[in-house]
Design an enzyme around this catalytic site. Structure first.
Site, PDB file in Angstrom:
ATOM      1  N   HIS C 119      41.692  -4.922 -67.073  1.00 22.78           N
ATOM      2  CA  HIS C 119      41.012  -4.734 -68.351  1.00 22.78           C
ATOM      3  C   HIS C 119      41.226  -5.998 -69.198  1.00 22.78           C
ATOM      4  CE1 HIS C 119      40.363  -2.976 -72.374  1.00 22.78           C
ATOM      5  NE2 HIS C 119      39.728  -1.986 -71.767  1.00 22.78           N
ATOM      6  N   ASP C 196      50.209  -1.769 -66.422  1.00 22.06           N
ATOM      7  CA  ASP C 196      49.275  -1.161 -67.359  1.00 22.06           C
ATOM      8  C   ASP C 196      48.961   0.247 -66.856  1.00 22.06           C
ATOM      9  OD1 ASP C 196      47.144  -0.268 -68.814  1.00 22.06           O
ATOM     10  OD2 ASP C 196      45.946  -2.096 -68.613  1.00 22.06           O
ATOM     11  N   GLN C 199      45.304   3.933 -67.465  1.00 22.19           N
ATOM     12  CA  GLN C 199      44.438   4.816 -66.679  1.00 22.19           C
ATOM     13  C   GLN C 199      45.214   5.690 -65.695  1.00 22.19           C
ATOM     14  OE1 GLN C 199      41.346   5.383 -67.189  1.00 22.19           O
ATOM     15  NE2 GLN C 199      40.892   3.688 -68.584  1.00 22.19           N
ATOM     16  N   LYS C 222      43.997   8.083 -74.588  1.00 18.27           N
ATOM     17  CA  LYS C 222      43.457   8.288 -73.241  1.00 18.27           C
ATOM     18  C   LYS C 222      44.175   9.416 -72.510  1.00 18.27           C
ATOM     19  CE  LYS C 222      42.149   3.467 -72.500  1.00 18.27           C
ATOM     20  NZ  LYS C 222      40.687   3.388 -72.447  1.00 18.27           N
ATOM     21  N   CYS C 363      34.904  -3.643 -70.223  1.00 14.90           N
ATOM     22  CA  CYS C 363      36.006  -4.552 -70.594  1.00 14.90           C
ATOM     23  C   CYS C 363      36.646  -5.157 -69.365  1.00 14.90           C
ATOM     24  CB  CYS C 363      37.065  -3.827 -71.417  1.00 14.90           C
ATOM     25  SG  CYS C 363      36.441  -3.160 -72.942  1.00 14.90           S
TER      26      CYS C 363
HETATM   27  C1  LIG Z   1      43.332  -0.188 -67.682  1.00 16.02           C
HETATM   28  C2  LIG Z   1      43.249  -0.284 -69.165  1.00 16.02           C
HETATM   29  N1  LIG Z   1      44.102  -1.071 -69.818  1.00 16.02           N
HETATM   30  C3  LIG Z   1      44.085  -1.190 -71.156  1.00 16.02           C
HETATM   31  C4  LIG Z   1      43.166  -0.525 -71.912  1.00 16.02           C
HETATM   32  C5  LIG Z   1      43.167  -0.738 -73.375  1.00 16.02           C
HETATM   33  O1  LIG Z   1      43.457   0.437 -74.071  1.00 16.02           O
HETATM   34  P1  LIG Z   1      43.255   0.481 -75.640  1.00 16.02           P
HETATM   35  O2  LIG Z   1      41.842   0.143 -75.914  1.00 16.02           O
HETATM   36  O3  LIG Z   1      43.594   1.881 -75.993  1.00 16.02           O
HETATM   37  O4  LIG Z   1      44.204  -0.515 -76.210  1.00 16.02           O
HETATM   38  C6  LIG Z   1      42.244   0.326 -71.267  1.00 16.02           C
HETATM   39  C7  LIG Z   1      41.246   1.122 -71.994  1.00 16.02           C
HETATM   40  O5  LIG Z   1      40.329   0.704 -72.599  1.00 16.02           O
HETATM   41  C8  LIG Z   1      42.290   0.429 -69.864  1.00 16.02           C
HETATM   42  O6  LIG Z   1      41.419   1.193 -69.218  1.00 16.02           O
END
Ligand SMILES: Cc1ncc(COP(=O)(O)O)c(C=O)c1O
Ligand SMILES: Cc1ncc(COP(=O)(O)O)c(C=O)c1O
Lengths: 408, 143, 408, 143
Positions: C119, C196, C199, C222, C363
């Protein structure tokens, strides 16, 4: 009876068997039902990740978020909602400015000027960035009644000054700082002004265009809104010049393996999924404040503060810090001590009577050193407080020294 | 027991009399204990000889609870073997955390028992234990 | 009927006149009543600024906040709640690590390794810090079915590697990455691993001690929790070594005009008034997940995903990206395209039938470039979804090409 | 008018026929318009002579709405004076924002009227206006 109290469920609760008297409004305010329900409604009917989705719910969430941004923009008289960046709190906003504008603008020997009464959140980020850049952090000191004088402004804001970071209202003394003079002088020498409105905007109308402030910051939770949402306002041209701070989702345009380009304002400064629920709550809080009206808020609070100051002066062995005349640029934040009693003991004894005040350094240790006190007690009012509550407070105050074995 | 009892004679006696608040001669151990969130500061001085605490006193500033607790502690540990003082500290922490509730077990704490219910005022626990933690730091570390 | 749906008010709403079919769970999840009510209750009964006050309400607020921290610590098997730092979202957590540990650990020529499927939030902060430090950001690429192979891990994680930043589950392909191998190899070469879990943790048990992860990050929103709250876990020794990131109130010990010392963990990394309401909501979300049970969640989701994959393969002109076999390290995130149809058109057409899916780069532009697609559609499930919803989705999918004038 | 109508014959005709999607000879103006959030990209080519748009076409990738809107726009502006094309763009933006609702006023937009209700799909507005914004950029800036 104060007509607003019914809107705040927590004000009818008990603490230690007594009715809660909540006098720690400078730390955080309580929330009206309308704010709590706005958050509820968002999660029950509109929740989705904004911007990202093309479907109905995501559009609703985007609209809710952008309407909140527009509400904030209108509330502070910004030219455009692009100038409103949502952060986590005022501290987050100040860190953003110091790490972007600060890093960009400061060179060796340059000066950042803050008031000695600043909250740690408006000191530490400047300590960090001035140290990093070889710049100097210097202070505007206060006169005996807690005010910044015109002479002090003239002397301290000089040709080397690039940034002036100052609170509109002190969270310790309740003093209203002469920000018009400060902004005028800062602009004369070519400095930008970062105005910390955390303690002012809950009580006073702030108009960024009239003030000609370059940046302002505040926290939702101190103005009836939820925790976890703060605001940074910046003039559009300044925000455009600044590099981004936090990076990640939502704030980009193109991303390749090694490079990225950034989204236009305001998204450039909002990395990751935003706190839409928090923004919606802040919007409801602004609506509530507008419904009550700033004139009304000031009238209620000035009366309360005047009453409290008068009554406190009648209690022996009490020292009030800073300005004690409500007509002289001060508001409903009162710092005081009971002679020979540590503020923590005073706070605990008042707590036994259901009264919530704060005791400590109030995140303003440099001011404590400057005033040569270790800590103070602080009572701070909001428009939902009453004279009856102040009477309870005064009665409890009178007991403090006796509980600790002093004759009077 | 509520706050009114905590701020009772013993506390006020200990805080206003300043009986144990002074320097001692030829201290063998000196240690500062601080409570940054409150600004409480205690400097504990101890003269140890052959494993016994010959003399002890403190200086510093702070709230009634930290000052009284330190003063009560000094009354308790003066003249006692270091080992016993350490045991008292353990018992004191046990009492504050409500892990030791048996009255007989607590008896050794004498006047300090008045602080038993400080656990109901979590914000003040740090004040009550400051002196005792400093004691642990000052003599406990050596072993 | 799925027994959980009644707990989620929004799932019974209509969109564009149709029952909402919410398949954008990878972007954000919906909230059960228990989460919404926990937030309510906090604001109606316990709201105060934590840490700062000595009075009852502030103690309650502090307790509520620290209980939430302990709940998170227990949930991920951390040794101590000191290792849990609350942030605004996963993006905030990743920026914190890159700006503190990253800046501290990286020197010229050092390497940060990320997966090409990361991401943006796990790419941009590393682009910034590697650029600043003259370090190199390199990528683990995927094989044809979207997996990172053991050979790739062996080759890319080398003696120069100081940090490996990788998602446990890809938000685009739903692939479960071989994080055990990655962590093992990283530790062999002396690198730390930033996992991370944004997900993964909504769907799978994460135990930081079993994994021996150095840092993990995730977002409350999430995993049934509110927006505006995220988590950073770090091993205590690493967090202790790191300088603070944001500075200001709550995170200090002593502050003088020019210097400051910082509070111990976890406060050192939490500047300003924290989002207690958000933390309380996250705690309620964790409780809800634990009540449903991860085994149960996996069972429901695997069934749904298998069903969806099977049905989608039967529809002509659909390309599914990555692994299409549910038994092969993948979960309920499905990226696909309808031949000759831009994903935005597919999403709009499905939206007309009440189905919320995402379309775009998710993203993850570097992954899109790597896969040589401009954008994809993505359907992502959670345990409250049903086969009936998948049937509606499949029926709608079948219409897409016809709406755009293609014969079939 | 719902999305079913928007994705109607005109749209599908314009997107699948690719009538206006090609390069032109000797363009006097070329400008790229992008929509970063979608990945839509349009390159508009125009040959202007004596204040008239002699020829126009576009290339690029994007969703049906951005492609169709660009194609419909080209049908409309080809052969018209630049000034009139600019006026049409204003009318188009007015229609999308629901600021112009008078049917007679909108008549000049001909086939483009089918995009009238795209305002109900705010996420797609950017797609619908991409071609027209690029037109403004390409010839509007000169004045
Ligand atoms: C794998 C992953 N990492 C990081 C994020 C970032 O999360 P957030 O937008 O809640 O900071 C997301 C979600 O958008 C994600 O799917
Ligand atoms: C004047 C002032 N500035 C900044 C802050 C920081 O606000 P927050 O803790 O919400 O970031 C506060 C409140 O604590 C304050 O009173």
């Amino acid at each position: 009876m104060n007509p607003y109290r019914n809107d705040f469920p927590i004000l009818s609760t008990k603490t230690n068997g007594n009715d809660l008297v909540y006098f720690d409004n400078a730390a955080t305010t309580q929330k009206p039902v309308s704010v709590i329900e706005a958050i509820n409604k968002y999660y029950q009917e509109q929740n989705a990740n904004p911007y990202r989705g093309l479907y109905g719910l995501s559009v609703e969430s985007t609209n809710a978020y952008e309407e909140a941004r527009q509400t904030v923009a209108d509330f502070i008289g910004a030219k455009s909602s692009k100038e409103i960046i949502f952060t986590g709190n005022a501290t987050g906003s100040l860190n953003l400015i110091a790490n972007t504008y600060g890093r960009m603008a400061l060179k060796e020997g340059d000066q950042v000027v803050a008031a000695i009464s600043e909250h740690h959140s408006n000191i530490l980020p400047w300590q960090q960035v001035t140290k990093e850049k070889g710049a100097v952090l210097s202070y505007l000191y206060l006169n005996a009644s807690g005010h910044i004088t015109e002479e002090e402004i003239e002397q301290k804001i000089t040709g080397n000054t690039k940034i002036v970071a100052v609170a509109q209202v002190s969270n310790v003394l309740g003093t209203i700082n002469p920000v018009e003079s400060i902004i005028k002088k800062a602009h004369e020498v070519g400095a930008v002004v970062v105005l910390d409105c955390a303690q002012s905007i809950p009580h006073y109308q702030v108009n960024v265009q009239e003030l000609d402030a370059d940046f302002i910051v505040f926290s939702g939770h101190k103005m009836l809104g939820p925790m976890g949402i703060g605001v940074l306002y910046g003039k559009e041209n300044l925000l455009n010049e600044m590099p981004p701070f936090l990076t990640g989702g939502e704030m980009i345009e193109y991303v390749s393996e090694q490079e990225a380009t950034f989204a236009p304002l305001p998204n450039k400064f909002e990395a990751g999924t935003p706190n839409v629920g928090g923004a919606v709550g802040l919007k409801a809080a602004i609506n509530y404040i507008q419904k009550v009206g700033y004139d009304n808020i000031k009238k209620i609070e000035d009366e309360l503060t005047d009453y409290a100051l008068t009554k406190m002066k009648e209690v022996p062995h009490i020292t009030i810090y800073g300005e004690t005349d409500i007509t002289k640029e001060r508001c409903g934040v009162i710092s005081f001590n009971v002679d020979d009693v540590h503020p923590h003991d005073t706070a605990s004894i008042l707590d036994a009577d259901g009264i919530a005040i704060r005791a400590g350094h109030h995140c303003a240790q440099p001011l404590m050193h400057y005033m040569k006190v270790a800590a103070t007690c602080r009572a701070s009012f909001y428009f939902y407080n009453t004279k009856e509550e102040i009477d309870i407070f005064i009665n409890s105050l009178k007991k403090v020294r006796r509980w600790l074995g002093y004759g009077d | 027991m509520g706050i009114e009892q905590i701020y009772n004679e013993i506390l006020t006696e200990h805080t206003t009399s300043n009986r144990n608040k002074h320097h001692i001669e030829n201290p063998t151990h000196v240690c500062k204990g601080v409570n940054p969130s409150c600004g409480d500061e205690i400097e504990l001085e101890i003269r140890e000889k052959d494993g016994n605490i010959e003399d002890a006193a403190f200086t510093g500033v702070g709230c009634a609870i930290s000052q009284a607790s330190a003063s009560i502690m000094i009354d308790l540990i003066k003249g006692k073997p270091v080992e016993e003082a350490m045991k008292l500290a353990k018992t004191f922490f046990g009492m504050i955390k409500h892990e030791i509730t048996d009255e007989e077990q607590l008896e050794v704490l004498e006047d300090a028992i008045v602080l038993k219910d400080i656990g109901h005022m979590p914000a003040r626990v740090k004040c009550a234990v400051l002196g005792w933690h400093t004691l642990e730091d000052v003599v406990g570390k050596e072993k």
